[in-house]
Design a protein around this motif. Structure first.
Motif, PDB file in Angstrom:
ATOM      1  N   LYS A 128     -60.184  13.855 -11.442  1.00 57.28           N
ATOM      2  CA  LYS A 128     -59.884  15.120 -10.774  1.00 57.28           C
ATOM      3  C   LYS A 128     -58.379  15.154 -10.557  1.00 57.28           C
ATOM      4  CE  LYS A 128     -60.862  19.081  -8.916  1.00 57.28           C
ATOM      5  NZ  LYS A 128     -61.479  20.176  -9.702  1.00 57.28           N
ATOM      6  N   ILE A 129     -57.708  16.104 -11.195  1.00 52.55           N
ATOM      7  CA  ILE A 129     -56.250  16.111 -11.263  1.00 52.55           C
ATOM      8  C   ILE A 129     -55.719  17.398 -10.653  1.00 52.55           C
ATOM      9  CG2 ILE A 129     -54.257  15.976 -12.802  1.00 52.55           C
ATOM     10  CD1 ILE A 129     -56.169  14.634 -14.859  1.00 52.55           C
ATOM     11  N   TYR A 130     -54.767  17.231  -9.733  1.00 55.42           N
ATOM     12  CA  TYR A 130     -54.057  18.357  -9.133  1.00 55.42           C
ATOM     13  C   TYR A 130     -52.579  18.187  -9.459  1.00 55.42           C
ATOM     14  CZ  TYR A 130     -58.351  18.611  -6.314  1.00 55.42           C
ATOM     15  OH  TYR A 130     -59.650  18.683  -5.893  1.00 55.42           O
ATOM     16  N   GLY A 131     -52.102  18.821 -10.510  1.00 55.91           N
ATOM     17  CA  GLY A 131     -50.714  18.630 -10.915  1.00 55.91           C
ATOM     18  C   GLY A 131     -50.469  17.189 -11.323  1.00 55.91           C
ATOM     19  N   HIS A 178     -53.643  12.396  -9.242  1.00 55.18           N
ATOM     20  CA  HIS A 178     -54.965  12.035  -9.738  1.00 55.18           C
ATOM     21  C   HIS A 178     -55.816  11.632  -8.536  1.00 55.18           C
ATOM     22  CE1 HIS A 178     -54.076  11.434 -14.233  1.00 55.18           C
ATOM     23  NE2 HIS A 178     -53.036  12.053 -13.690  1.00 55.18           N
ATOM     24  N   ALA A 179     -56.535  12.596  -7.966  1.00 55.11           N
ATOM     25  CA  ALA A 179     -57.363  12.300  -6.794  1.00 55.11           C
ATOM     26  C   ALA A 179     -58.500  11.355  -7.154  1.00 55.11           C
ATOM     27  CB  ALA A 179     -57.910  13.594  -6.201  1.00 55.11           C
ATOM     28  N   VAL A 180     -59.061  11.513  -8.338  1.00 51.51           N
ATOM     29  CA  VAL A 180     -59.993  10.554  -8.939  1.00 51.51           C
ATOM     30  C   VAL A 180     -59.474  10.299 -10.345  1.00 51.51           C
ATOM     31  CG1 VAL A 180     -62.349  10.133  -9.731  1.00 51.51           C
ATOM     32  CG2 VAL A 180     -61.970  11.335  -7.579  1.00 51.51           C
ATOM     33  N   ASP A 181     -59.386   9.008 -10.724  1.00 53.31           N
ATOM     34  CA  ASP A 181     -58.654   8.658 -11.939  1.00 53.31           C
ATOM     35  C   ASP A 181     -59.519   7.829 -12.890  1.00 53.31           C
ATOM     36  OD1 ASP A 181     -56.716   8.215 -13.808  1.00 53.31           O
ATOM     37  OD2 ASP A 181     -55.290   7.243 -12.463  1.00 53.31           O
ATOM     38  N   ASP A 182     -60.082   8.507 -13.914  1.00 55.33           N
ATOM     39  CA  ASP A 182     -60.790   7.841 -15.008  1.00 55.33           C
ATOM     40  C   ASP A 182     -61.859   6.881 -14.494  1.00 55.33           C
ATOM     41  OD1 ASP A 182     -61.352   7.431 -17.658  1.00 55.33           O
ATOM     42  OD2 ASP A 182     -59.875   5.847 -17.920  1.00 55.33           O
ATOM     43  N   GLY A 208     -57.134   9.029   1.798  1.00 56.83           N
ATOM     44  CA  GLY A 208     -56.404   9.467   0.617  1.00 56.83           C
ATOM     45  C   GLY A 208     -56.755   8.715  -0.640  1.00 56.83           C
ATOM     46  N   SER A 209     -57.801   7.890  -0.587  1.00 60.22           N
ATOM     47  CA  SER A 209     -58.153   7.079  -1.754  1.00 60.22           C
ATOM     48  C   SER A 209     -58.999   7.825  -2.774  1.00 60.22           C
ATOM     49  CB  SER A 209     -58.892   5.814  -1.315  1.00 60.22           C
ATOM     50  OG  SER A 209     -60.108   6.153  -0.663  1.00 60.22           O
ATOM     51  N   GLY A 210     -59.487   9.008  -2.404  1.00 60.53           N
ATOM     52  CA  GLY A 210     -60.296   9.801  -3.327  1.00 60.53           C
ATOM     53  C   GLY A 210     -61.777   9.804  -3.021  1.00 60.53           C
ATOM     54  N   LYS A 211     -62.177   9.211  -1.886  1.00 56.17           N
ATOM     55  CA  LYS A 211     -63.599   9.097  -1.563  1.00 56.17           C
ATOM     56  C   LYS A 211     -64.269  10.468  -1.435  1.00 56.17           C
ATOM     57  CE  LYS A 211     -63.154   6.921   2.314  1.00 56.17           C
ATOM     58  NZ  LYS A 211     -61.680   7.110   2.454  1.00 56.17           N
ATOM     59  N   THR A 212     -63.670  11.348  -0.647  1.00 55.50           N
ATOM     60  CA  THR A 212     -64.286  12.642  -0.411  1.00 55.50           C
ATOM     61  C   THR A 212     -64.249  13.496  -1.668  1.00 55.50           C
ATOM     62  OG1 THR A 212     -63.773  12.586   1.952  1.00 55.50           O
ATOM     63  CG2 THR A 212     -64.181  14.749   0.980  1.00 55.50           C
ATOM     64  N   ASN A 215     -58.918   3.230  -4.583  1.00 57.55           N
ATOM     65  CA  ASN A 215     -57.527   3.195  -4.132  1.00 57.55           C
ATOM     66  C   ASN A 215     -56.745   4.154  -5.019  1.00 57.55           C
ATOM     67  OD1 ASN A 215     -54.714   2.467  -3.705  1.00 57.55           O
ATOM     68  ND2 ASN A 215     -55.486   0.639  -2.684  1.00 57.55           N
ATOM     69  N   HIS A 216     -56.196   5.212  -4.410  1.00 61.77           N
ATOM     70  CA  HIS A 216     -55.453   6.233  -5.154  1.00 61.77           C
ATOM     71  C   HIS A 216     -56.271   6.763  -6.330  1.00 61.77           C
ATOM     72  CE1 HIS A 216     -51.870   5.496  -2.800  1.00 61.77           C
ATOM     73  NE2 HIS A 216     -51.960   4.201  -3.073  1.00 61.77           N
ATOM     74  N   GLY A 217     -57.552   6.990  -6.087  1.00 59.94           N
ATOM     75  CA  GLY A 217     -58.422   7.564  -7.091  1.00 59.94           C
ATOM     76  C   GLY A 217     -58.982   6.590  -8.093  1.00 59.94           C
ATOM     77  N   VAL A 218     -58.545   5.336  -8.049  1.00 62.56           N
ATOM     78  CA  VAL A 218     -58.969   4.331  -9.011  1.00 62.56           C
ATOM     79  C   VAL A 218     -60.050   3.445  -8.389  1.00 62.56           C
ATOM     80  CG1 VAL A 218     -58.234   2.356 -10.406  1.00 62.56           C
ATOM     81  CG2 VAL A 218     -56.708   4.321 -10.117  1.00 62.56           C
ATOM     82  N   LEU A 219     -61.088   3.146  -9.158  1.00 62.88           N
ATOM     83  CA  LEU A 219     -62.103   2.202  -8.708  1.00 62.88           C
ATOM     84  C   LEU A 219     -61.538   0.797  -8.879  1.00 62.88           C
ATOM     85  CD1 LEU A 219     -65.885   2.379  -9.624  1.00 62.88           C
ATOM     86  CD2 LEU A 219     -64.700   0.248  -9.180  1.00 62.88           C
TER      87      LEU A 219
END
Length: 280
Positions: free
Chosen positions: A10-13, A16-20, A38-42, A208-212
């Motif tokens: 999920k990318i906003y500009g 990367h709120a969720v990253d691959d 801010g890790s992307g959980k929600t 963490n920062h969208g990364v698992l």
């Protein structure tokens, strides 16, 4: 597998709120999603709950590709397959407890007060059915929310910080309800900062920062059943991890993270959270 995410982002500009992220969740599994703010959980929870769509990758629920569905069809999935429980209660203040539960029935065009009462009975609130939310404690309001989430017999319960506003006693009541649901075969995914809540799950993943960046099992029998059913470990691409997560947080030599430093906060005791020694 009840739920499968394949290389979801999920990318906003530039964010990367969720990253691959790739993840499978077995039917009847209890999964906890942990990580700092801010890790992307929600964001991940919103994608799983059909409240948002991924920028990249695909999501499958009950073998059905959610990417192929329009807004109306996604709404149908939410009301027929998924039950949602939030940290905020989102109860209608001028409706009684039973009427708030019946609101969920309304979207099925079938309103059955006796069924709503049964749902409240299952969470121990039959005697509070005709009270307004303002006349209920925080724990009672959350139990109304759980009754509302259960009224349409969902296969998957999504709970975002469901005990965040509760003291220790009410947290235990809510966790006991989740344990009962899990024993009945309901699949549960919980986002939490609470160590006690996370430890109740069969499996935990950390973002963490969208990364698992981590995955651990708390139930070896459940892990074995998951593997036998074709489940795979959660995966984050190594390149993405090295770019976006520090060396200490990423798995050192594999695309499959196998453990993590616990980012959760101490469990509540006597109505108050213990000091957070993790710094998260």
């Amino acid at each position: 597998m009840l739920l499968e995410l394949d290389h979801v982002s999920k990318i906003y500009g530039d964010l990367h709120a969720v990253d691959d992220l790739s993840l499978s969740v077995g039917e009847g599994e209890w999964l906890a999603i942990v990580g700092s703010s801010g890790s992307g959980k929600t964001t991940l929870m919103n994608i799983i709950g059909c409240m948002d769509t991924p920028s990249e990758g695909s999501v499958s629920l009950e073998g059905r590709q959610l990417n192929d569905l329009n807004a109306g069809q996604l709404a149908d999935v939410r009301k027929n397959v998924i039950g949602l429980v939030f940290q905020k209660f989102y109860l209608v203040p001028h409706l009684t407890a039973v009427e708030n539960v019946m609101v969920a029935q309304y979207y099925h065009s079938v309103v059955d007060e006796e069924q709503a009462m049964e749902s409240l009975r299952n969470v121990g609130l039959e005697d509070r059915a005709h009270h307004l939310p303002g006349q209920l404690s925080g724990g009672e309001q959350q139990r109304v929310c759980i009754a509302r989430a259960l009224i349409n017999c969902p296969k998957l319960i999504l709970a975002d910080e469901p005990t965040g506003n509760l003291d220790g006693a009410n947290e235990k009541i809510v966790l006991d309800l989740f344990k009962q649901l899990h024993e009945q075969g309901t699949t549960i995914i919980v986002v939490t900062h609470d160590a006690l809540v996370a430890s109740c799950a069969q499996r935990e993943i950390m973002l963490n920062h969208g990364v698992l960046v981590g995955e651990q099992w708390n139930d070896e029998d459940a892990r074995r059943r998951y593997v036998e059913a074709g489940g795979k470990p959660g995966v984050a691409e190594a390149a993405s991890m090295s770019d976006r997560v520090s060396d200490q947080e990423a798995a050192p030599s594999s695309d499959i993270p196998v453990g993590f430093a616990d980012p959760t906060k101490a469990a509540k005791t006597d109505g108050a959270s213990l000091p957070d020694d993790t710094g998260v």
